[in-house]
Scaffold this motif. Structure first.
Motif, mmCIF file in Angstrom:
data_model
loop_
_atom_site.group_PDB
_atom_site.id
_atom_site.type_symbol
_atom_site.label_atom_id
_atom_site.label_comp_id
_atom_site.label_asym_id
_atom_site.label_seq_id
_atom_site.Cartn_x
_atom_site.Cartn_y
_atom_site.Cartn_z
ATOM 1 N N SER A 42 0.843 -1.179 0.000
ATOM 2 C CA SER A 42 0.000 0.000 0.000
ATOM 3 C C SER A 42 0.890 1.245 0.000
ATOM 4 C CB SER A 42 -0.880 -0.021 1.250
ATOM 5 O OG SER A 42 -1.685 1.117 1.315
ATOM 6 N N VAL A 43 0.507 2.223 -0.784
ATOM 7 C CA VAL A 43 1.213 3.501 -0.830
ATOM 8 C C VAL A 43 0.305 4.536 -0.165
ATOM 9 C CG1 VAL A 43 2.266 5.258 -2.303
ATOM 10 C CG2 VAL A 43 2.339 2.846 -2.991
ATOM 11 N N HIS A 44 0.831 5.210 0.865
ATOM 12 C CA HIS A 44 0.052 6.181 1.636
ATOM 13 C C HIS A 44 0.705 7.560 1.585
ATOM 14 C CE1 HIS A 44 -2.606 3.336 3.772
ATOM 15 N NE2 HIS A 44 -1.598 2.502 3.551
ATOM 16 N N GLY A 45 -0.121 8.592 1.554
ATOM 17 C CA GLY A 45 0.367 9.958 1.661
ATOM 18 C C GLY A 45 0.757 10.260 3.095
ATOM 19 N N ALA A 46 1.415 11.389 3.313
ATOM 20 C CA ALA A 46 1.848 11.786 4.647
ATOM 21 C C ALA A 46 0.675 11.943 5.608
ATOM 22 C CB ALA A 46 2.650 13.078 4.565
ATOM 23 N N ASP A 47 -0.501 12.213 5.070
ATOM 24 C CA ASP A 47 -1.698 12.372 5.901
ATOM 25 C C ASP A 47 -2.373 11.039 6.221
ATOM 26 O OD1 ASP A 47 -2.727 11.735 3.419
ATOM 27 O OD2 ASP A 47 -3.995 13.505 3.254
ATOM 28 N N GLY A 48 -1.794 9.924 5.766
ATOM 29 C CA GLY A 48 -2.339 8.602 6.031
ATOM 30 C C GLY A 48 -3.311 8.104 4.982
ATOM 31 N N ARG A 49 -3.649 8.931 4.032
ATOM 32 C CA ARG A 49 -4.593 8.558 2.970
ATOM 33 C C ARG A 49 -3.966 7.514 2.051
ATOM 34 N NH1 ARG A 49 -5.119 11.909 -1.855
ATOM 35 N NH2 ARG A 49 -3.613 13.113 -0.694
ATOM 36 N N GLN A 50 -4.699 6.434 1.788
ATOM 37 C CA GLN A 50 -4.209 5.401 0.894
ATOM 38 C C GLN A 50 -4.304 5.887 -0.549
ATOM 39 O OE1 GLN A 50 -6.517 1.740 0.362
ATOM 40 N NE2 GLN A 50 -4.626 0.669 0.879
ATOM 41 N N LEU A 51 -3.174 5.838 -1.250
ATOM 42 C CA LEU A 51 -3.114 6.317 -2.623
ATOM 43 C C LEU A 51 -3.156 5.184 -3.640
ATOM 44 C CD1 LEU A 51 -0.290 8.960 -2.106
ATOM 45 C CD2 LEU A 51 -2.771 9.343 -2.087
ATOM 46 N N ALA A 52 -2.615 4.018 -3.274
ATOM 47 C CA ALA A 52 -2.564 2.911 -4.232
ATOM 48 C C ALA A 52 -2.329 1.593 -3.511
ATOM 49 C CB ALA A 52 -1.444 3.139 -5.240
ATOM 50 N N LEU A 53 -2.764 0.512 -4.146
ATOM 51 C CA LEU A 53 -2.428 -0.855 -3.754
ATOM 52 C C LEU A 53 -1.751 -1.486 -4.955
ATOM 53 C CD1 LEU A 53 -5.721 -2.077 -2.048
ATOM 54 C CD2 LEU A 53 -3.562 -1.528 -0.927
ATOM 55 N N VAL A 54 -0.586 -2.090 -4.738
ATOM 56 C CA VAL A 54 0.154 -2.698 -5.843
ATOM 57 C C VAL A 54 0.659 -4.078 -5.443
ATOM 58 C CG1 VAL A 54 0.821 -0.499 -6.886
ATOM 59 C CG2 VAL A 54 2.292 -1.536 -5.178
ATOM 60 N N ALA A 55 1.043 -4.859 -6.441
ATOM 61 C CA ALA A 55 1.410 -6.256 -6.237
ATOM 62 C C ALA A 55 2.731 -6.460 -5.509
ATOM 63 C CB ALA A 55 1.450 -6.984 -7.573
ATOM 64 N N ASP A 56 3.713 -5.585 -5.706
ATOM 65 C CA ASP A 56 4.994 -5.802 -5.029
ATOM 66 C C ASP A 56 5.659 -4.493 -4.640
ATOM 67 O OD1 ASP A 56 6.882 -4.956 -7.181
ATOM 68 O OD2 ASP A 56 6.138 -6.722 -8.211
ATOM 69 N N ARG A 57 6.663 -4.618 -3.777
ATOM 70 C CA ARG A 57 7.341 -3.452 -3.209
ATOM 71 C C ARG A 57 8.062 -2.637 -4.283
ATOM 72 N NH1 ARG A 57 12.281 -2.105 -1.091
ATOM 73 N NH2 ARG A 57 12.228 -0.811 0.782
ATOM 74 N N LEU A 59 7.329 -2.292 -7.396
ATOM 75 C CA LEU A 59 6.332 -1.548 -8.153
ATOM 76 C C LEU A 59 5.835 -0.335 -7.365
ATOM 77 C CD1 LEU A 59 4.584 -1.221 -10.651
ATOM 78 C CD2 LEU A 59 2.961 -2.837 -9.644
ATOM 79 N N ALA A 60 5.655 -0.500 -6.068
ATOM 80 C CA ALA A 60 5.212 0.618 -5.227
ATOM 81 C C ALA A 60 6.231 1.760 -5.256
ATOM 82 C CB ALA A 60 4.996 0.150 -3.787
ATOM 83 N N PHE A 61 7.509 1.431 -5.141
ATOM 84 C CA PHE A 61 8.551 2.460 -5.172
ATOM 85 C C PHE A 61 8.640 3.108 -6.554
ATOM 86 C CE2 PHE A 61 9.535 1.096 -1.068
ATOM 87 C CZ PHE A 61 10.482 1.937 -0.511
ATOM 88 N N HIS A 62 8.535 2.290 -7.581
ATOM 89 C CA HIS A 62 8.583 2.822 -8.947
ATOM 90 C C HIS A 62 7.406 3.769 -9.202
ATOM 91 C CE1 HIS A 62 9.465 2.952 -13.216
ATOM 92 N NE2 HIS A 62 8.186 2.718 -13.439
ATOM 93 N N LEU A 63 6.222 3.359 -8.800
ATOM 94 C CA LEU A 63 5.030 4.185 -8.957
ATOM 95 C C LEU A 63 5.187 5.534 -8.250
ATOM 96 C CD1 LEU A 63 1.997 4.337 -9.858
ATOM 97 C CD2 LEU A 63 1.459 3.413 -7.603
ATOM 98 N N ALA A 64 5.685 5.493 -7.034
ATOM 99 C CA ALA A 64 5.891 6.730 -6.272
ATOM 100 C C ALA A 64 6.870 7.661 -6.990
ATOM 101 C CB ALA A 64 6.400 6.406 -4.874
ATOM 102 N N ARG A 65 7.982 7.117 -7.427
ATOM 103 C CA ARG A 65 9.000 7.939 -8.098
ATOM 104 C C ARG A 65 8.502 8.493 -9.430
ATOM 105 N NH1 ARG A 65 12.921 3.549 -6.252
ATOM 106 N NH2 ARG A 65 13.698 4.410 -4.295
#
Length: 75
Positions: A42-57, A59-65
């Motif tokens: 799960s990718v969360h904003g600083a306010d705790g809001r969930q921004l995305a759910l992805v299959a692997d770590r 991918l989560a880092f790549h999506l954020a960048r």
């Protein structure tokens, strides 16, 4: 180690947090869409809001960048 750290270039408003989520802990309608995985991320904003759910770590880092965020792991 005496390497100076000058902070993140994007500033603190561009940080997102990546954490593992057990698929078993997700609502039924979400679990039905996930096949063959026990853990997703799960990718969360600083306010705790969930921004995305992805299959692997990775991918989560790549999506954020890709969206100009600085990802940080949360355990």
């Amino acid at each position: 180690m005496n390497t100076p750290f000058h902070g993140l270039p994007q500033g603190t408003d561009r940080i997102v947090y990546v954490r593992p989520i057990a698929v078993a802990d997700l609502p039924d309608e979400v679990r039905e869409q996930i096949v063959g995985l026990e853990t997703i991320y799960s990718v969360h904003g600083a306010d705790g809001r969930q921004l995305a759910l992805v299959a692997d770590r990775n991918l989560a880092f790549h999506l954020a960048r890709e969206h100009d965020f600085a990802p940080m792991s949360v355990h």
